[in-house]
Design a protein around this motif. Sequence first.
Motif, PDB file in Angstrom:
ATOM      1  N   UNK A 258     -46.956 -18.274  29.803  1.00  0.00           N
ATOM      2  CA  UNK A 258     -46.928 -16.834  30.080  1.00  0.00           C
ATOM      3  C   UNK A 258     -45.634 -16.419  30.779  1.00  0.00           C
ATOM      4  N   UNK A 259     -44.536 -16.929  30.247  1.00  0.00           N
ATOM      5  CA  UNK A 259     -43.219 -16.642  30.818  1.00  0.00           C
ATOM      6  C   UNK A 259     -42.390 -15.820  29.845  1.00  0.00           C
TER       7      UNK A 259
ATOM      8  N   UNK B 203     -36.947 -16.101  31.592  1.00  0.00           N
ATOM      9  CA  UNK B 203     -37.281 -17.190  32.516  1.00  0.00           C
ATOM     10  C   UNK B 203     -37.468 -18.523  31.785  1.00  0.00           C
ATOM     11  N   UNK B 204     -37.257 -18.513  30.478  1.00  0.00           N
ATOM     12  CA  UNK B 204     -37.305 -19.744  29.688  1.00  0.00           C
ATOM     13  C   UNK B 204     -36.022 -19.815  28.847  1.00  0.00           C
ATOM     14  N   UNK B 205     -34.891 -20.051  29.493  1.00  0.00           N
ATOM     15  CA  UNK B 205     -33.606 -20.043  28.778  1.00  0.00           C
ATOM     16  C   UNK B 205     -33.429 -21.280  27.919  1.00  0.00           C
ATOM     17  N   UNK B 206     -32.537 -21.159  26.934  1.00  0.00           N
ATOM     18  CA  UNK B 206     -32.183 -22.297  26.085  1.00  0.00           C
ATOM     19  C   UNK B 206     -30.776 -22.080  25.565  1.00  0.00           C
TER      20      UNK B 206
ATOM     21  N   UNK C  24     -46.339 -28.858  20.395  1.00  0.00           N
ATOM     22  CA  UNK C  24     -46.904 -27.597  20.885  1.00  0.00           C
ATOM     23  C   UNK C  24     -47.789 -27.824  22.095  1.00  0.00           C
ATOM     24  N   UNK C  25     -48.527 -28.948  22.070  1.00  0.00           N
ATOM     25  CA  UNK C  25     -49.483 -29.229  23.141  1.00  0.00           C
ATOM     26  C   UNK C  25     -48.848 -29.940  24.324  1.00  0.00           C
ATOM     27  N   UNK C  26     -48.005 -30.954  24.070  1.00  0.00           N
ATOM     28  CA  UNK C  26     -47.576 -31.858  25.128  1.00  0.00           C
ATOM     29  C   UNK C  26     -46.685 -31.200  26.171  1.00  0.00           C
ATOM     30  N   UNK C  27     -45.725 -30.386  25.744  1.00  0.00           N
ATOM     31  CA  UNK C  27     -44.785 -29.810  26.705  1.00  0.00           C
ATOM     32  C   UNK C  27     -45.486 -28.893  27.705  1.00  0.00           C
ATOM     33  N   UNK C  28     -46.281 -27.908  27.259  1.00  0.00           N
ATOM     34  CA  UNK C  28     -47.009 -27.108  28.251  1.00  0.00           C
ATOM     35  C   UNK C  28     -48.074 -27.904  28.998  1.00  0.00           C
TER      36      UNK C  28
ATOM     37  N   UNK D 186     -47.140 -19.345  35.537  1.00  0.00           N
ATOM     38  CA  UNK D 186     -46.569 -18.017  35.273  1.00  0.00           C
ATOM     39  C   UNK D 186     -45.653 -17.538  36.385  1.00  0.00           C
ATOM     40  N   UNK D 187     -45.648 -18.247  37.542  1.00  0.00           N
ATOM     41  CA  UNK D 187     -44.774 -17.855  38.649  1.00  0.00           C
ATOM     42  C   UNK D 187     -43.461 -18.642  38.672  1.00  0.00           C
TER      43      UNK D 187
END
Length: 342
Positions: free
Chosen positions: A277-278, A282-285, A235-239, A254-255
Motif C-alpha cells: 500500500x505504498x 515511496x517505491x523508487x526504482x 509476487x508473493x515472496x517479496x512482500x 504502509x508507513x
Amino acid sequence: MTPLATVSLVDVASYLPENRVPTSYFTQYAKTDRMAKNIMFRAPTWRHHVAADETAVDMAERAMAPLIERRGAAEVLGVDILLTHTQLPDLPVLGCGSELAKRMGMKPEWILDVHNGGCASFPYMIQLAQMIMSTTTAKSALIVAVQNAAGQGMTQTEVRKLAQATIPGDGCGVGLLLKSDEAPVLGVLARNYPEFAGDMTGEVEPARKYWEPGEGQWRIAFTEAKIMKVFARGNRLVPEVATALCDELGIKPSTVDTFVTNQPNRLFLRNWGDALELPAERHPDTFDECGNLFGAGIPITLDVENQAGRIKNGSFVLMSAFAHAGDFAAAAAVQWGAEPTL
C-alpha cells in the motif's frame, strides 16, 4: 544466542558502465518469439552494458571511488570484512573478493564471495556482516554487488534475438557498514525455499554442459509454465518477507518511507508497491534507465535516490528481494543516515 551488534549502513555508492544501450539495439536482431508477448519481458527504455574488457573488479573499484572520496581511503579500504556477490564471475569458481582486496591494497580479516544471494544479495550481505561483527572483533564491512551478465551474456549473437535479452542491465552497488548506532540496521530477515531449488536452469542447443566445448550459446532457460511459476512466487515472496520483517519490528508496511526492491520488470514493481500500500514515490526504482540489475538493483537505486536528496536521514528504509526462481528471499530495514551533506 549471542545478541546482535548494532550495525549501521553509513553510506552507499554505485557505478553504471558508460555504454547506455537503447531497446532498438535488440529489436534490430529480434526474431518471432512467443515470449516477447509475455509480461515478464516488457523491455526497459535503456540499460547499461559492461565494456568488453571490463571485469567485475573494475566495476567494483569504480563503484567504490565516490565512497572513498566521501569517507576517506582509510575507512573504506581498512574494513575488517569484505563481502562480494558477482552475477557472472570472470573465473567460474571465484568471486571477485580477493582480487578486489589485492588491487585496492585492502587487508580484511574476512573475505567472502556470496554466490547464492542472487537478486537478494544486498540485504543478505548486510545480515552476514552483522552476524560476523556480532561474533568477532570486526567493526566494519564493505559489501559489493556486481551485475555484469547483460553486456557479456545477453549480446551473444543468438541470445540477443530473444525477448529475455532486453531486460538485464549491468552495474555495481556498494555499501559501507560500521559497528555503530548512527544509522542502525533495524532488522534483517532471510528465508530459504529449497523446494524451489533447481527451478532456474540453463540451456544450449545442441545440448551440452556449459563448460564443455561445442556449438550454441548458453542462456537461462525459460518456458511459459516456468515463467508463470516464478511470477507467482515473486509476487508473493517479496512482500511476504518485507511484511514479516515489519511485523517483527512492530511497523506497518504502509508507513515505510522508502521501499527498494529488486526490479525484474514493471509488473512486479507495481504489484509489490500495491501489496504494501505504498505510492510510487515511496517505491523508487531505476528500471527504465537500467533494466534488471539483479543483486545490484537495491544499492544502485538507494544511491540514485540518496544523491537526489530523496532519502532523508532518520527515515525508515525497507529493502526486499527474491532470488533466482524463488529459492531465496531477504529483507532488511535501516534507519537512514547517509543523506548527502551540502
